[in-house]
Design a protein around this motif. Structure first.
Motif, PDB file in Angstrom:
ATOM      1  N   ALA A  85       0.817  -1.217   0.000  1.00 14.66           N
ATOM      2  CA  ALA A  85       0.000   0.000   0.000  1.00 14.66           C
ATOM      3  C   ALA A  85       0.844   1.257   0.000  1.00 14.66           C
ATOM      4  O   ALA A  85       0.415   2.307  -0.501  1.00 14.66           O
ATOM      5  CB  ALA A  85      -0.933  -0.012   1.211  1.00 14.66           C
ATOM      6  N   SER A  86       2.052   1.201   0.554  1.00 11.85           N
ATOM      7  CA  SER A  86       2.878   2.399   0.646  1.00 11.85           C
ATOM      8  C   SER A  86       3.650   2.705  -0.630  1.00 11.85           C
ATOM      9  O   SER A  86       4.323   3.735  -0.721  1.00 11.85           O
ATOM     10  CB  SER A  86       3.861   2.270   1.815  1.00 11.85           C
ATOM     11  N   ALA A  87       3.564   1.820  -1.628  1.00  8.76           N
ATOM     12  CA  ALA A  87       4.193   2.098  -2.924  1.00  8.76           C
ATOM     13  C   ALA A  87       3.308   3.062  -3.695  1.00  8.76           C
ATOM     14  O   ALA A  87       2.098   2.867  -3.811  1.00  8.76           O
ATOM     15  CB  ALA A  87       4.377   0.808  -3.706  1.00  8.76           C
ATOM     16  N   LEU A  88       3.889   4.130  -4.222  1.00  5.97           N
ATOM     17  CA  LEU A  88       3.130   5.153  -4.936  1.00  5.97           C
ATOM     18  C   LEU A  88       3.028   4.760  -6.400  1.00  5.97           C
ATOM     19  O   LEU A  88       3.874   5.110  -7.229  1.00  5.97           O
ATOM     20  CB  LEU A  88       3.816   6.515  -4.769  1.00  5.97           C
ATOM     21  N   LEU A  89       1.977   4.052  -6.749  1.00  6.34           N
ATOM     22  CA  LEU A  89       1.822   3.469  -8.078  1.00  6.34           C
ATOM     23  C   LEU A  89       0.815   4.255  -8.913  1.00  6.34           C
ATOM     24  O   LEU A  89      -0.140   4.823  -8.377  1.00  6.34           O
ATOM     25  CB  LEU A  89       1.386   2.012  -7.960  1.00  6.34           C
ATOM     26  N   ALA A  90       1.002   4.229 -10.226  1.00  6.90           N
ATOM     27  CA  ALA A  90       0.179   5.039 -11.126  1.00  6.90           C
ATOM     28  C   ALA A  90      -0.928   4.236 -11.794  1.00  6.90           C
ATOM     29  O   ALA A  90      -1.505   4.682 -12.775  1.00  6.90           O
ATOM     30  CB  ALA A  90       1.074   5.676 -12.191  1.00  6.90           C
ATOM     31  N   PHE A  91      -1.257   3.056 -11.273  1.00  5.41           N
ATOM     32  CA  PHE A  91      -2.287   2.222 -11.877  1.00  5.41           C
ATOM     33  C   PHE A  91      -3.139   1.612 -10.772  1.00  5.41           C
ATOM     34  O   PHE A  91      -2.735   1.547  -9.606  1.00  5.41           O
ATOM     35  CB  PHE A  91      -1.652   1.128 -12.742  1.00  5.41           C
ATOM     36  N   ASP A  92      -4.331   1.189 -11.147  1.00  5.59           N
ATOM     37  CA  ASP A  92      -5.252   0.586 -10.182  1.00  5.59           C
ATOM     38  C   ASP A  92      -4.707  -0.762  -9.706  1.00  5.59           C
ATOM     39  O   ASP A  92      -4.225  -1.573 -10.498  1.00  5.59           O
ATOM     40  CB  ASP A  92      -6.628   0.374 -10.813  1.00  5.59           C
ATOM     41  N   HIS A  93      -4.798  -0.987  -8.405  1.00  3.51           N
ATOM     42  CA  HIS A  93      -4.328  -2.237  -7.831  1.00  3.51           C
ATOM     43  C   HIS A  93      -4.983  -2.398  -6.468  1.00  3.51           C
ATOM     44  O   HIS A  93      -5.684  -1.494  -5.992  1.00  3.51           O
ATOM     45  CB  HIS A  93      -2.802  -2.237  -7.684  1.00  3.51           C
ATOM     46  N   ARG A  94      -4.756  -3.504  -5.817  1.00  2.00           N
ATOM     47  CA  ARG A  94      -5.272  -3.730  -4.475  1.00  2.00           C
ATOM     48  C   ARG A  94      -4.150  -3.436  -3.490  1.00  2.00           C
ATOM     49  O   ARG A  94      -3.185  -4.200  -3.386  1.00  2.00           O
ATOM     50  CB  ARG A  94      -5.738  -5.167  -4.312  1.00  2.00           C
ATOM     51  N   PRO A  95      -4.235  -2.325  -2.750  1.00  2.00           N
ATOM     52  CA  PRO A  95      -3.170  -1.996  -1.797  1.00  2.00           C
ATOM     53  C   PRO A  95      -3.224  -2.914  -0.587  1.00  2.00           C
ATOM     54  O   PRO A  95      -4.284  -3.136   0.002  1.00  2.00           O
ATOM     55  CB  PRO A  95      -3.483  -0.550  -1.410  1.00  2.00           C
TER      56      PRO A  95
END
Length: 450
Positions: free
Chosen positions: A79-89
């Motif tokens: 969850a703490s990764a700042l990602l640019a796509f939809d995912h399940r944190p």
């Protein structure tokens, strides 16, 4: 018991894993060439219900996003990764059920800040997927986030490993992503066996060293150089990669190949180092299609530079393309298939190969091993220039003829081709470094580097 299939990527020293209960599958840290994953899933007759990634990878482009899109599976990442796509944190303590499998997320910072391990419980046992945290006998390196934070993250890595040691019993099987030749490992960890948590409690550096300070000192002292293409991987994985295009590259005719070489383009010959030394197109670079091929292409060639591939085998072209796409080199600029004489008539050259026993007195010997290797011993009087720094020093090297060696001949062959490309006279020492002693070339700790 949770069943696990290992998908080996030996060329990068990594593993992906498929955990399943006979009907539902969880895929952990998939590589980008997803046809390998599909073959495993189809062979098992299981459906991918969940894709998990332990961290944002530094050494390869992830296939997780594309696999989740293709299968409709959930895609879980820290969850703490700042990602640019939809995912399940997912965060520490989160739990998921997939068929008969129960997943527990365990925060394990150290290799990266946002890092999770996953304990997957099934009937009869636990499988522990540790990513770049707890490896076989060691842990993942801690200098990839920022060099200034290496010691801080080494302390976190020590604590994470010890936390993992307490999440399951001795019989839990440990499945790391890195450590089989990967530069993401902080120390050699290339065992092909599957080890248990009990094994790691007995032998892992992070679990047997009672002093955190001593562990950190030893880990930091053992860190060596890592490929510069790693700097590109984090951004690519944060943005999310699309599908890999493995369709054949466009053929390159002899006149166009000559024009590219004349412009200084990177034309890479994939044949064996002995075949390349005997006969190759002048101005090309020889990088034998072997286990570390993509690593050294990504390390040596300027990022984004077009690459033309050469080989006498279309199968080699296809394999090289597969290895390159794993590190984000999307499409070769073209391919020339056939012997050098056909690819570039009139532009064929070569250079000699030798063993350590053939090195004459007074020869200028160039050692292209890493600094940590050379520090353990070197041919007396040799010049040390690690392969990954050679490009900037080609014109500064002394001597009319350079006898080039490494530990086995692989890196030396790349160095010899780069020197030959620059117009230097070279002899490739295609020999194991251990033979230097047997040949009467006295070795000693190196005094310094060129």
């Amino acid at each position: 018991m949770t069943d696990v299939e290992i998908i080996e990527t030996a060329a990068l020293g990594d593993r992906s894993h498929v955990a399943h209960d006979g009907g539902h599958a969880i895929v952990i840290d998939p590589q980008r060439d997803l046809d390998r994953v599909s073959r495993v899933l189809d062979g098992l007759g299981v459906r991918c219900a969940l894709v998990l990634e332990t961290h944002v990878h530094n050494d390869y482009v992830s296939g997780g996003l594309e696999l989740a899109r293709a299968t409709g599976a959930d895609h879980g990442l820290p969850a703490s990764a700042l990602l640019a796509f939809d995912h399940r944190p997912l965060a520490d303590g989160d739990e998921l059920d997939v068929g008969d499998l129960h997943v527990r997320a365990v925060a394990t910072p150290g290799h990266t800040d946002a890092h999770l391990a996953y304990a997957v419980d099934g009937p009869g046992g636990t499988a522990l997927f540790t990513g770049g945290s707890l490896l076989y006998g060691t842990v993942g390196r801690t200098d990839l986030v920022a060099r200034s934070r290496t010691r801080e993250l080494a302390r976190a890595q020590y604590r994470s490993a010890r936390r993992l040691a307490g999440v399951a019993g001795d019989d839990a099987r440990v499945y790391p992503t890195h450590g089989f030749g990967s530069f993401c490992s902080s120390a050699p960890a290339t065992d092909d066996a599957v080890w248990t948590l009990g094994d790691e409690r007995a032998r892992n550096d992070a679990l047997t060293e009672p002093s955190e300070d001593a562990f950190v000192d030893r880990l930091v002292a053992g860190l060596s150089a890592y490929p510069r293409y790693y700097a590109q991987m984090g951004e690519r994985n944060i943005a999310g990669a699309g599908p890999a295009d493995l369709s054949p590259p466009a053929p390159v005719a002899p006149d166009e190949l000559a024009a590219r070489i004349a412009r200084g383009a990177w034309v890479v010959d994939l044949r064996s180092r002995t075949a390349y030394a005997a006969s190759h197109v002048r101005g090309t670079v020889g990088v034998e299609l072997s286990r570390p091929f993509a690593t050294y292409i990504g390390w040596l060639i300027p990022w984004g530079a077009p690459i033309t591939l050469m080989s006498d085998s279309p199968e080699q072209i296809a394999e090289a393309q597969r290895q390159l796409v794993r590190i984000g080199i999307e499409r070769p600029a073209g391919a020339a298939v056939g012997p050098p004489e056909a690819a570039a008539p009139g532009s064929v050259t070569g250079y000699p190969t030798a063993a350590f026993a053939d090195v004459p007195s007074g020869a200028t010997v160039l050692d292209v091993r890493r600094a940590d290797e050379r520090a353990r011993g070197a041919v007396v009087g040799s010049i040390g220039v690690p392969l990954h720094t050679l490009g900037a020093l080609v014109d500064e090297l002394p001597g009319d003829e350079l006898w080039v060696h490494c530990a086995s001949g692989y890196r030396a062959s790349i160095a010899a081709s780069l020197l030959d490309r620059a117009g230097r006279d070279v002899v490739l020492i295609d020999d194991d470094y251990a033979a230097a002693d047997a040949a009467g070339l006295t070795t000693s700790p190196a005094a310094g580097w060129a």
